[in-house]
Design an enzyme around this catalytic site. Structure first.
Site, PDB file in Angstrom:
ATOM      1  CD  GLU A  38      -2.823  -1.318   2.363  1.00  0.00           C
ATOM      2  OE1 GLU A  38      -3.026  -0.317   3.058  1.00  0.00           O
ATOM      3  OE2 GLU A  38      -3.343  -2.416   2.607  1.00  0.00           O
ATOM      4  CG  ASN A  84      -0.838  -7.020  -0.921  1.00  0.00           C
ATOM      5  OD1 ASN A  84      -1.511  -7.630  -1.750  1.00  0.00           O
ATOM      6  ND2 ASN A  84      -1.255  -6.811   0.317  1.00  0.00           N
ATOM      7  CG  HIS A 125      -9.848  -6.000   1.747  1.00  0.00           C
ATOM      8  ND1 HIS A 125     -10.024  -7.119   2.532  1.00  0.00           N
ATOM      9  CD2 HIS A 125      -8.535  -5.680   1.855  1.00  0.00           C
ATOM     10  CE1 HIS A 125      -8.887  -7.456   3.110  1.00  0.00           C
ATOM     11  NE2 HIS A 125      -7.952  -6.613   2.698  1.00  0.00           N
ATOM     12  CD  GLU A 131      -4.586  -7.963   2.292  1.00  0.00           C
ATOM     13  OE1 GLU A 131      -5.427  -7.233   2.853  1.00  0.00           O
ATOM     14  OE2 GLU A 131      -3.371  -7.665   2.269  1.00  0.00           O
ATOM     15  CG  ASP A 175     -12.519  -9.233   3.127  1.00  0.00           C
ATOM     16  OD1 ASP A 175     -11.809  -9.137   4.150  1.00  0.00           O
ATOM     17  OD2 ASP A 175     -12.672  -8.289   2.307  1.00  0.00           O
TER      18      ASP A 175
HETATM   19  O1  G3I Z   1      -2.172  -9.575  18.906  1.00  0.00           O
HETATM   20  C1  G3I Z   1      -2.631  -8.470  19.697  1.00  0.00           C
HETATM   21  C2  G3I Z   1      -3.311  -8.980  20.971  1.00  0.00           C
HETATM   22  O2  G3I Z   1      -2.323  -9.622  21.791  1.00  0.00           O
HETATM   23  C3  G3I Z   1      -3.920  -7.798  21.732  1.00  0.00           C
HETATM   24  O3  G3I Z   1      -4.638  -8.285  22.862  1.00  0.00           O
HETATM   25  C4  G3I Z   1      -4.890  -7.069  20.786  1.00  0.00           C
HETATM   26  C5  G3I Z   1      -5.569  -5.902  21.442  1.00  0.00           C
HETATM   27  O4  G3I Z   1      -4.620  -4.868  21.576  1.00  0.00           O
HETATM   28  O5  G3I Z   1      -4.159  -6.599  19.614  1.00  0.00           O
HETATM   29  C6  G3I Z   1      -3.644  -7.686  18.866  1.00  0.00           C
HETATM   30  O6  G3I Z   1      -2.959  -7.169  17.754  1.00  0.00           O
HETATM   31  C7  G3I Z   1      -3.838  -6.685  16.724  1.00  0.00           C
HETATM   32  C8  G3I Z   1      -3.678  -7.605  15.511  1.00  0.00           C
HETATM   33  O7  G3I Z   1      -4.437  -7.101  14.399  1.00  0.00           O
HETATM   34  C9  G3I Z   1      -4.123  -9.035  15.806  1.00  0.00           C
HETATM   35  O8  G3I Z   1      -5.488  -9.046  16.030  1.00  0.00           O
HETATM   36  C10 G3I Z   1      -3.347  -5.294  16.333  1.00  0.00           C
HETATM   37  O9  G3I Z   1      -3.579  -4.425  17.426  1.00  0.00           O
HETATM   38  C11 G3I Z   1      -4.135  -4.810  15.126  1.00  0.00           C
HETATM   39  O10 G3I Z   1      -3.611  -3.571  14.674  1.00  0.00           O
HETATM   40  C12 G3I Z   1      -3.963  -5.811  13.983  1.00  0.00           C
HETATM   41  O11 G3I Z   1      -4.789  -5.375  12.897  1.00  0.00           O
HETATM   42  C13 G3I Z   1      -4.468  -5.984  11.624  1.00  0.00           C
HETATM   43  C14 G3I Z   1      -4.203  -4.842  10.636  1.00  0.00           C
HETATM   44  O12 G3I Z   1      -3.976  -5.381   9.314  1.00  0.00           O
HETATM   45  C15 G3I Z   1      -2.980  -4.035  11.031  1.00  0.00           C
HETATM   46  O13 G3I Z   1      -1.851  -4.855  11.022  1.00  0.00           O
HETATM   47  C16 G3I Z   1      -5.660  -6.793  11.164  1.00  0.00           C
HETATM   48  O14 G3I Z   1      -5.794  -7.936  12.004  1.00  0.00           O
HETATM   49  C17 G3I Z   1      -5.444  -7.256   9.731  1.00  0.00           C
HETATM   50  O15 G3I Z   1      -6.633  -7.893   9.228  1.00  0.00           O
HETATM   51  C18 G3I Z   1      -5.136  -6.060   8.826  1.00  0.00           C
HETATM   52  O16 G3I Z   1      -4.832  -6.590   7.552  1.00  0.00           O
HETATM   53  C19 G3I Z   1      -4.557  -5.600   6.537  1.00  0.00           C
HETATM   54  C20 G3I Z   1      -3.448  -6.150   5.662  1.00  0.00           C
HETATM   55  O17 G3I Z   1      -2.315  -6.427   6.427  1.00  0.00           O
HETATM   56  C21 G3I Z   1      -3.153  -5.181   4.524  1.00  0.00           C
HETATM   57  N1  G3I Z   1      -4.370  -4.904   3.738  1.00  0.00           N
HETATM   58  C22 G3I Z   1      -5.481  -4.385   4.567  1.00  0.00           C
HETATM   59  C23 G3I Z   1      -5.805  -5.369   5.675  1.00  0.00           C
HETATM   60  C24 G3I Z   1      -7.002  -4.899   6.482  1.00  0.00           C
HETATM   61  O18 G3I Z   1      -6.666  -3.717   7.168  1.00  0.00           O
END
Ligand code: G3I
Length: 394
Positions: A157, A200, A236, A266, A268
């Site tokens: 991105e 990506n 998405h 990705e 959905d």
């Molecule tokens: O693992 C921790 C957990 O230990 C903690 O309790 C919890 C609450 O603070 O946070 C958890 O980490 C989170 C992680 O997802 C796992 O759930 C992060 O805060 C959160 O920022 C992270 O969000 C991810 C996001 O990317 C940012 O990295 C989403 O799951 C994920 O679906 C999203 O995926 C992105 C792709 O990488 C790029 N394209 C867009 C897509 C959707 O945004």
């Protein structure tokens, strides 16, 4: 009196015997993983926190219906490299170990993304220091899994959504210009000569401004001899407003003409609430038709959904009044969307998806499986009857 009793018991036993309507057992319906393997398709799902959770259905679903996994979060820069002098390999190694044990592959996501750069953004490093630190991180991460990860999203991105700029205004671009992109691909190639290196992006699936910018950007990389092998179209989508399929196919065609592999990375389709059978049926068509567009392009061999089941999807907390975007519902029951992908891969409808009763083929389905009920429109496995239900197992 005894004869009557014996006769009654015999009739009752015959009535309850699990007869099948077919004289010959139907072939077992293959899983999505088996269909994808047969077609040489990388078919995967993103795994997040629930991968290490207590619900065993999560990993059971992953290993049954997918041949590839990608870390939704745990293999990003900020998570793998939490401090300048420290790497946190536990989660990534656990995912790699699971994949190895299950004969699956891991898709790498993602080495550089301005949203998950952690401390890199928080400290005011000089240009040279920043380039050194990024180089060292890519060396360490790609090098650790050399030969074990077939595809890496090197940069994620970096293209702007604005009409008046090509590159997204991030701290990486502000400090390093596009040099960091060219260098990141070169450093990843140097760390692993076998891995396919991807760019990506989202919103670049159909023809339009962002896909044009992405195309021009990739053409520039190729012209500068940057080792980019593939483009990730994130896909998405909102179930109510999906891009025109012919336009997606045309965009994929011109990207293939740049000598790029195409990965739907990705996928959905988020639904508006309340979910109903019509929306689920439309979602099934959307998944089916997108898989067909991929299968029709010889360079599109990778299709991943962004999550295992609806309750673990990123969509719900992110989009107001949207959810249920994936193939399995909150209880890991196959939704119509599952059968949409299945039909595209198999080239025919799935017997269970048609609600047909099929003979127990092997093993004794669990009580839970036999009692799966219509939840969020998930297809009800044929109601428990004298005919046992086959539940795909791996
Ligand atoms: O693992 C921790 C957990 O230990 C903690 O309790 C919890 C609450 O603070 O946070 C958890 O980490 C989170 C992680 O997802 C796992 O759930 C992060 O805060 C959160 O920022 C992270 O969000 C991810 C996001 O990317 C940012 O990295 C989403 O799951 C994920 O679906 C999203 O995926 C992105 C792709 O990488 C790029 N394209 C867009 C897509 C959707 O945004």
């Amino acid at each position: 009196m005894k004869i009557h009793h014996a006769f009654f018991v015999l009739v009752l036993a015959l009535a309850l015997w699990p007869w099948s309507p077919q004289a010959r057992p139907l072939e077992e319906e293959p899983t999505l993983r088996q269909l994808a393997d047969a077609k040489g398709i990388v078919f995967g799902t993103a795994v997040g926190d629930s991968f290490w959770g207590i619900d065993k259905r999560y990993q059971a679903t992953v290993k049954r219906d997918f041949n590839t996994i990608v870390a939704e979060y745990h293999m990003k820069f900020g998570k793998l490299h939490p401090r300048p002098i420290e790497f946190e390999w536990r989660f990534a190694d656990s995912i790699m170990r699971f994949a190895d044990e299950q004969g699956m592959k891991v898709r790498g996501h993602c080495l550089l993304w301005h949203k998950e750069a952690g401390w890199l953004e928080k400290v005011n490093y000089s240009r040279d220091s920043l380039m050194f630190l990024i180089h060292r991180a890519i060396d360490s991460i790609v090098g650790r899994y050399r030969g074990k990860i077939p595809q890496w999203d090197v940069v994620n991105e970096a293209i702007s959504n604005k009409t008046d700029s090509l590159y997204r205004d991030t701290f990486l671009f502000r400090k390093l210009g596009i040099d960091y992109i060219d260098s990141a691909f070169r450093w990843a190639r140097a760390a692993d000569s076998s891995v396919k290196l991807y760019y990506n992006e989202y919103g670049n699936e159909a023809l339009g401004l962002k896909s044009q910018k992405t195309y021009d950007f990739l053409k520039g990389l190729k012209e500068r001899g940057v080792p980019v092998d593939g483009i990730g179209l994130q896909c998405h989508f909102d179930n109510d407003s999906v891009p025109d399929l012919d336009s997606i196919a045309a965009n994929m065609k011109r990207l293939a003409e740049l000598d790029l592999d195409i990965a739907l990375t990705e996928v959905d389709y988020r639904l508006s609430f309340p979910v109903d059978s019509a929306k689920l049926a439309k979602q099934k068509e959307n998944y089916r038709d997108l898989m067909k567009v991929c299968l029709e392009n010889s360079r599109c061999k990778t299709f991943l959904v962004w999550g295992v089941n609806d309750s673990t999807s990123w969509v719900r907390p992110y989009f107001k009044n949207r959810g249920a975007p994936l193939l399995f519902n909150n209880d890991y029951a196959a939704k119509p969307a599952y059968y949409g992908i299945w039909e595209a891969l198999a080239g025919r409808p799935n017997a269970i998806g048609q609600g047909l009763r099929i003979r127990r083929v092997q093993g004794k389905p669990t009580a839970k499986a036999l009692n799966q009920r219509k939840i969020n429109g998930a297809l009800e496995l044929a109601p428990p009857s004298r005919t046992r239900i086959h539940v795909p197992t791996r």
